[in-house]
Scaffold this motif. Structure first.
Motif, short mmCIF file in Angstrom:
data_model
loop_
_atom_site.label_atom_id
_atom_site.label_comp_id
_atom_site.label_asym_id
_atom_site.label_seq_id
_atom_site.Cartn_x
_atom_site.Cartn_y
_atom_site.Cartn_z
N THR A 156 44.03 45.07 -19.64
CA THR A 156 44.74 44.96 -20.92
C THR A 156 46.25 45.10 -20.80
N ARG A 157 46.73 45.44 -19.61
CA ARG A 157 48.17 45.61 -19.44
C ARG A 157 48.55 45.49 -17.97
N VAL A 158 49.83 45.25 -17.75
CA VAL A 158 50.38 45.19 -16.40
C VAL A 158 51.34 46.36 -16.23
N GLU A 159 51.34 46.95 -15.03
CA GLU A 159 52.19 48.11 -14.74
C GLU A 159 52.91 47.85 -13.42
N MET A 160 54.21 48.17 -13.37
CA MET A 160 55.01 47.95 -12.17
C MET A 160 55.89 49.16 -11.88
#
Length: 256
Positions: A156-160
């Motif tokens: 549901t989301r992207v994290e960097m």
């Protein structure tokens, strides 16, 4: 996450979307020497050295150690004093750049006559995205990775984890969603809030909060479908001329 807005952001977004679609339609995306102790014991006879005797030579048995200067710390150096514990619960690692760039590539505004330039490289497991923005004629550059399908499934989301300068960057996604035959771009601003001792910050963008646009014009489109995700990237199109540098340590996708 704060979203970029205003007419200039919309114009540069428009240029970026135009280029993305143009590229989609026609491009095939690329270190003291330790000398042996010669002091003889006092009860040992002194062996004179005559003129005919050659000076003692250094042999391979002598120990020579070289103390290299400490490596210079650059923005692309591996994070200092940081232990990577791997993805957080509910997340999986899309890439940590331990090997090479893989399928990450640059898309500039040159496809529409712009003169911005972006470059990408990997050093010490950190991806560096840098270059120069020229707003006249385009005003953006991006680094993107094509997806084979399934890499984003169930998320549901992207994290960097990124280390940025004072410029503004956004994550961009594409799926199979189209409006009037044109691919819809999904975008969310990356705003580092808590910066660690190495200058990095973990940023996150939820798919549901992303703006949708075509050629920079907001459109009504379905929410991003992770099952159909076919591209992920980072773009700079902040309407400012000049150089930029962004480091990316890793990219995760999460289901929470």
């Amino acid at each position: 996450l704060a979203m970029a807005c205003g007419s200039s952001a919309e114009d540069t977004t428009s240029n970026e979307d135009t280029a993305s679609n143009a590229a989609e339609d026609g491009a095939a995306v690329e270190d003291e020497s330790v000398q042996a102790d010669t002091t003889q014991p006092t009860d040992a006879p002194t062996v004179p050295v005559t003129a005919a005797s050659p000076p003692p030579s250094t042999t391979d048995e002598q120990v020579t150690t070289t103390t290299a200067p400490p490596p210079a710390t650059t923005a692309a150096s591996a994070p200092v004093d940081t232990v990577d514990l791997g993805p957080a619960p509910g997340c999986r690692r899309l890439t940590d750049f331990d090997a090479d760039l893989g399928d990450w590539l640059i898309v500039n505004d040159g496809v529409m006559g712009g003169r911005s330039e972006g470059f990408v490289d990997v050093d010490a497991s950190v991806m560096r995205f840098d270059g120069t923005i020229v707003t006249a004629g385009g005003g953006f550059t991006s680094v993107r990775r094509r997806l084979d399908g399934g890499e984003l499934s169930g998320t549901t989301r992207v994290e960097m984890r990124i280390r940025a300068d004072d410029r503004r960057y956004a994550v961009i996604l594409e799926s199979d969603e189209r409006v009037d035959g044109r691919s819809v771009s999904y975008r969310a601003q990356l705003d580092p809030l808590v910066i660690d001792d190495d200058g990095f910050a973990v940023v996150s963008a939820a798919y549901a909060d992303m703006d949708t646009s075509i050629f920079g014009f907001r459109v009504e489109a379905a929410p991003f479908d992770a099952e159909a995700g076919r591209e992920i990237g980072i773009i700079i199109s902040d309407g400012i001329d000049g150089d930029f540098t962004l480091d990316v340590d890793w990219v995760d996708v999460c289901a929470d």
